[in-house]
Write a protein that holds these residues in place. Structure first.
Motif, short mmCIF file in Angstrom:
data_model
loop_
_atom_site.label_atom_id
_atom_site.label_comp_id
_atom_site.label_asym_id
_atom_site.label_seq_id
_atom_site.Cartn_x
_atom_site.Cartn_y
_atom_site.Cartn_z
N MET A 1 0.86 -1.18 0.00
CA MET A 1 0.00 0.00 0.00
C MET A 1 0.90 1.23 0.00
SD MET A 1 -2.92 -1.22 2.68
CE MET A 1 -1.72 -1.28 3.98
N VAL A 2 0.79 2.02 -1.06
CA VAL A 2 1.60 3.23 -1.19
C VAL A 2 0.67 4.42 -0.96
CG1 VAL A 2 3.20 4.53 -2.63
CG2 VAL A 2 3.03 2.04 -2.89
N ASN B 1 -15.80 -13.87 1.34
CA ASN B 1 -15.18 -15.19 1.16
C ASN B 1 -14.21 -15.23 -0.02
OD1 ASN B 1 -16.58 -16.40 3.35
ND2 ASN B 1 -18.40 -16.53 2.05
N ILE B 2 -13.34 -14.25 -0.08
CA ILE B 2 -12.32 -14.20 -1.11
C ILE B 2 -11.13 -15.00 -0.60
CG2 ILE B 2 -10.80 -12.71 -2.45
CD1 ILE B 2 -12.96 -10.53 -2.18
N PRO B 3 -10.75 -16.05 -1.32
CA PRO B 3 -9.72 -16.96 -0.81
C PRO B 3 -8.30 -16.42 -0.97
CG PRO B 3 -10.45 -17.70 -2.96
CD PRO B 3 -11.29 -16.50 -2.60
N LEU B 4 -7.95 -15.50 -0.07
CA LEU B 4 -6.61 -14.92 -0.06
C LEU B 4 -6.12 -14.78 1.38
CD1 LEU B 4 -6.93 -12.05 -2.69
CD2 LEU B 4 -5.58 -14.14 -2.92
N ASP B 5 -4.82 -14.98 1.56
CA ASP B 5 -4.17 -14.79 2.85
C ASP B 5 -3.17 -13.65 2.68
OD1 ASP B 5 -2.97 -14.98 5.33
OD2 ASP B 5 -1.92 -16.85 4.88
N PRO B 6 -3.58 -12.41 3.04
CA PRO B 6 -2.73 -11.25 2.74
C PRO B 6 -1.62 -11.00 3.76
CG PRO B 6 -4.73 -10.52 3.79
CD PRO B 6 -4.85 -12.02 3.65
N LYS B 7 -0.50 -10.53 3.24
CA LYS B 7 0.56 -9.97 4.07
C LYS B 7 0.76 -8.55 3.54
CE LYS B 7 5.16 -10.61 5.89
NZ LYS B 7 6.33 -11.47 5.94
N PHE B 8 0.75 -7.58 4.45
CA PHE B 8 0.77 -6.18 4.05
C PHE B 8 2.14 -5.54 4.23
CE2 PHE B 8 -3.65 -7.06 5.05
CZ PHE B 8 -4.29 -6.51 3.96
N TYR B 9 2.47 -4.70 3.28
CA TYR B 9 3.65 -3.85 3.32
C TYR B 9 3.17 -2.44 3.02
CZ TYR B 9 6.03 -8.31 2.89
OH TYR B 9 6.46 -9.59 3.10
N HIS B 10 3.95 -1.44 3.41
CA HIS B 10 3.51 -0.09 3.11
C HIS B 10 4.69 0.83 2.81
CE1 HIS B 10 4.51 0.62 7.35
NE2 HIS B 10 4.66 1.87 6.99
N ASP C 1 10.78 4.27 -2.34
CA ASP C 1 11.23 2.88 -2.14
C ASP C 1 10.27 1.83 -2.71
OD1 ASP C 1 9.29 3.47 -0.31
OD2 ASP C 1 10.28 2.53 1.39
N VAL C 2 9.35 2.24 -3.56
CA VAL C 2 8.36 1.32 -4.10
C VAL C 2 9.01 0.19 -4.90
CG1 VAL C 2 6.44 1.09 -5.73
CG2 VAL C 2 6.45 2.96 -4.09
N MET C 3 9.92 0.52 -5.78
CA MET C 3 10.52 -0.48 -6.65
C MET C 3 11.32 -1.51 -5.84
SD MET C 3 9.17 0.48 -9.39
CE MET C 3 9.95 -0.36 -10.74
N SER C 4 12.09 -1.06 -4.88
CA SER C 4 12.87 -2.00 -4.06
C SER C 4 11.95 -2.84 -3.18
CB SER C 4 13.92 -1.27 -3.23
OG SER C 4 13.32 -0.41 -2.31
N SER C 5 10.86 -2.25 -2.70
CA SER C 5 9.91 -3.01 -1.89
C SER C 5 9.25 -4.11 -2.71
CB SER C 5 8.85 -2.07 -1.29
OG SER C 5 8.00 -2.79 -0.45
N ILE C 6 8.89 -3.80 -3.94
CA ILE C 6 8.28 -4.81 -4.81
C ILE C 6 9.24 -5.97 -5.01
CG2 ILE C 6 7.55 -5.29 -7.19
CD1 ILE C 6 6.32 -2.45 -7.23
N GLN C 7 10.50 -5.65 -5.28
CA GLN C 7 11.49 -6.68 -5.53
C GLN C 7 11.81 -7.49 -4.28
OE1 GLN C 7 14.99 -5.28 -7.47
NE2 GLN C 7 15.96 -7.29 -7.49
#
Length: 142
Positions: free
Chosen positions: A9-10, A32-41, A47-53
């Motif tokens: 999340m930016v 009931n959306i079958p996802l197990d999320p892990k969040f970053y911000h 730092d978006v590009m490095s965070s994605i990588q």
């Protein structure tokens, strides 16, 4: 088994990030959306590009108005370097210029603040459809 998803999340406003995180979790649970999320911000575009990588990000919710850059510029960079990453643009206004610029540069969705659970659910379902299609396409080439 529920697929894991790494979400970045930016957004420069912490309160808005918290609201979005809560809305995403609620949509996953309530619809009931079958996802197990892990969040970053990230609170800026720096730092978006490095965070994605480094965090193996699957889905980005990207604010159009950031303090140090335009979300549209970040969208362009993401799509050039990490085309498989889905990006949903987030904005306080749905001006036609913003929407058209986002579409032109490859956004996978557009959400206007305040957040609407139907739009967030749609973005998560679209992620699942694209992810499923990606695996089907890979199977065809094996």
């Amino acid at each position: 088994m529920v697929p894991k998803i790494n979400i970045l999340m930016v957004e420069d406003v912490e309160f808005t990030r918290d609201l979005l995180r809560s809305a995403i979790k609620s949509c996953i649970d309530d619809h009931n959306i079958p996802l197990d999320p892990k969040f970053y911000h990230s609170s800026s575009g720096r730092d978006v590009m490095s965070s994605i990588q480094h965090n193996n990000i699957d889905l980005v919710y990207l604010d159009i108005d950031l303090p140090d850059t335009s979300g549209i510029e970040i969208l362009k960079k993401i799509k050039e370097r990490f085309n498989q990453v889905q990006v949903v643009m987030v904005s306080g206004e749905n001006s036609s210029e913003n929407v058209m610029a986002a579409i032109k540069n490859g956004t996978n969705g557009f959400i206007v603040k305040p957040f609407n659970s139907a739009r967030i659910s749609d973005s998560l379902r679209n992620y699942l459809k694209a992810d499923e299609k990606k695996y089907q396409d890979e199977d065809e080439y094996e």
